[in-house]
Enzyme design. Structure first.
Site, PDB file in Angstrom:
ATOM      1  CG  ASN A 164      -3.996  -1.161   1.789  1.00 21.68           C
ATOM      2  OD1 ASN A 164      -5.021  -1.806   1.551  1.00 21.68           O
ATOM      3  ND2 ASN A 164      -3.430  -0.400   0.877  1.00 21.68           N
TER       4      ASN A 164
ATOM      5  CB  SER B 208      -0.551  -8.159  -4.634  1.00 22.28           C
ATOM      6  OG  SER B 208      -0.983  -9.493  -4.868  1.00 22.28           O
TER       7      SER B 208
ATOM      8  CD  GLU C 280      -6.640   0.061  -6.806  1.00 21.53           C
ATOM      9  OE1 GLU C 280      -5.487   0.191  -7.284  1.00 21.53           O
ATOM     10  OE2 GLU C 280      -6.873   0.044  -5.591  1.00 21.53           O
TER      11      GLU C 280
ATOM     12  CB  CYS D 143      -2.416   0.712  -4.260  1.00 22.66           C
ATOM     13  SG  CYS D 143      -3.888   1.764  -4.211  1.00 22.66           S
TER      14      CYS D 143
ATOM     15  CD  GLU E 256       2.443  -2.120  -4.687  1.00 23.49           C
ATOM     16  OE1 GLU E 256       1.541  -1.316  -4.415  1.00 23.49           O
ATOM     17  OE2 GLU E 256       2.228  -3.279  -5.116  1.00 23.49           O
TER      18      GLU E 256
ATOM     19  CG  PHE F 281       2.396  -2.466   0.259  1.00 20.63           C
ATOM     20  CD1 PHE F 281       1.935  -1.783  -0.848  1.00 20.63           C
ATOM     21  CD2 PHE F 281       1.478  -2.892   1.214  1.00 20.63           C
ATOM     22  CE1 PHE F 281       0.572  -1.525  -1.014  1.00 20.63           C
ATOM     23  CE2 PHE F 281       0.117  -2.630   1.058  1.00 20.63           C
ATOM     24  CZ  PHE F 281      -0.338  -1.952  -0.053  1.00 20.63           C
TER      25      PHE F 281
END
Length: 484
Positions: free
Chosen positions: A153, A230, A251, A285, A379, A381
């Site tokens: 990303n 992820s 992370e 994120c 999440e 995304f």
């Protein structure tokens, strides 16, 4: 020759120079499906050779004078500055970034290099008190070989966020980018440090599939693994690293809350909410995934947010002036649409968007959302903004924390009220009168709960902690006497 000339890297990976690969992965433009080139894929055997070479080269690099390591980092930042337009073009075409996001990302990457240029000369230890007649010291030493696994990303900065401090502190690095963004998130990094004068063997670029990811974790020379991606994949990497007694900095994902307090300016709040949910098509994120709005403002806020969503054009950022580009691939478009339609089937209402737009997805606002709906729990995304209301500060805190993630929270409105709310919630970051997407090279970045292991990247203290080991050293003026 340009920095990213494909004659250099086409069908190759970087390990003691650019090497021909047994396999290749197409570099595809997500907006059009056009092929932009082909990167070489590494194998598990390539990783084993690279790890052994990295361990050898790391010893010489660690003994290099701090000023020389700092000079390499500064030169890397200068090269990123000189070639910013070229790298931005790749981020637009390969990652689907709109032009402003690409420029922002390159700016962050430049900042990472210049920030990390200060690490080689940063204090790296402390003098300890001792009851013995000796000096007692705790010094920080390079961890050795660090594996960095980076996502698609923000491919450039999320690779450099670990590569730059690891190198600055005397480590060697194995970098595995996402194959979908292996140029912006891999080739660009390797070429910059190659041109900056980093010694051969210290940095290796190893694009590949899951077997390569497993290999860069399990290579015996690797002592630290830095993964951004992820939560499910992070759990698997953490389990594997733990079994091998390696440190894993994870992370991971987020489902971040934006709280709009009573009395807040609804128009300004909606602008912040739109930026938090729709920047880079929601593929961050830190994206604002949950809008929690006081009941006195929820109607006005939702209307303003929906109006902004309806006004955001979606298209090909390389050829059009758009606010939202494509999602990374068709599979992600289908996943986002499935979450939206599944939530609507469960009773949610669409206030804006709610449908694919070519290779992208329209900016979407959902109302009538309940905690059991996928648009609230997962999440996403993607560019989807679910909105709910609250009546009391206690209820807002409960809604924020009723989530497996704990990465970033934004609170808009009265600062005193926001401070009281901030003290009640679990989150790696809290931004008062800002939305949830924010990062700086000097700020410690990371999350809690399912958003990560509590590790931090950014700023001298966090980076030294992440990429060095502590060694206790004692010194006596003479050989000590012992009873044996």
């Amino acid at each position: 020759m340009t920095l990213l000339d494909s004659d250099v890297w086409g069908r190759k990976f970087y390990s003691d120079g650019w090497r021909d690969s047994a396999g290749e992965h197409p570099v595809t433009e997500p907006a059009t499906g056009d092929r932009l080139g082909s990167v070489g894929l590494a194998t598990a055997g390539d990783v084993a050779r690279a790890a052994a070479r990295a361990a050898e080269a790391q010893r010489g690099w660690a003994s290099t004078a701090p000023r020389e390591r700092a000079a390499v980092l500064r030169r890397a930042g200068e090269l990123l500055t000189e070639h910013a337009a070229e790298i931005e073009d790749w981020l637009v075409r390969e990652a689907g970034s709109v032009r402003s996001k690409a420029a922002f990302e390159v700016g962050l990457a430049i900042g990472e290099c210049f920030e990390c240029a200060g690490l080689p000369s940063h204090p790296q230890g402390e003098v300890l008190a001792s009851d013995e007649a000796r000096w007692s010291l705790a010094r920080r030493r390079p961890a050795g070989v660090v594996s960095v696994i980076a996502p698609f990303n923000f491919p450039l900065v999320l690779a450099l966020r670990s590569v730059a401090p690891a190198l600055a502190l005397g480590n060697a690095v194995l970098l595995k980018p996402d194959p979908r963004t292996a140029v912006g998130g891999g080739v660009a990094v390797a070429r910059v440090f190659e041109e900056a004068g980093l010694p051969a063997g210290v940095l290796h670029l190893l694009p590949g599939d899951g077997s390569v990811g497993q290999a860069v974790v399990e290579a015996p020379e690797v002592r630290v693994v830095s993964f951004t991606g992820s939560t499910p994949v992070g759990r698997a990497i953490g389990e594997r690293a733990g079994r091998l007694l390696k440190r894993a900095h994870l992370e991971l994902g987020g489902n971040n809350a934006l709280v709009v307090l009573p009395g807040a300016d609804a128009a300004k709040a909606a602008s912040a909410g739109a930026f938090g949910s729709y920047l880079h098509q929601g593929q961050i994120c830190m994206t604002t995934g949950r809008h929690i709005v006081h009941e006195s403002l929820v109607a006005e806020y939702t209307a303003a947010l929906a109006a902004k969503a309806d006004a955001l054009p979606v298209g090909d950022p390389a050829r059009e002036d758009v606010a939202l580009g494509p999602l990374i691939d068709r599979r992600q478009v289908e996943r986002v649409h499935g979450i939206v339609t599944g939530s609507v089937a469960a009773g949610a209402k669409i206030a804006a968007g709610g449908e694919p737009a070519g290779a992208g997805y329209r900016a979407t606002v959902l109302t009538g959302v309940t905690p059991d709906m996928p648009a609230w729990r997962e999440e996403i995304f993607g560019p989807v903004a679910p909105v709910v209301s609250f009546s009391t500060l206690e209820e807002a805190a409960r809604i924020v924390d009723d989530c497996e993630f704990g990465l970033s929270v934004g609170i808009l409105g009265d600062v005193g009220t926001a401070m009281r709310l901030a003290d009640r919630i679990e989150s790696g970051k809290v931004h008062i009168n800002e939305q949830t997407v924010s990062d700086e090279p000097g700020a410690p970045f990371g999350g809690v709960k399912s958003s990560g292991t509590g590790s931090r990247f950014g700023g001298a203290a966090a980076n030294v902690e992440a990429f060095t080991e502590t060694q206790w050293v004692t010194v006596r003026p003479d050989i000590a006497g012992y009873p044996f």
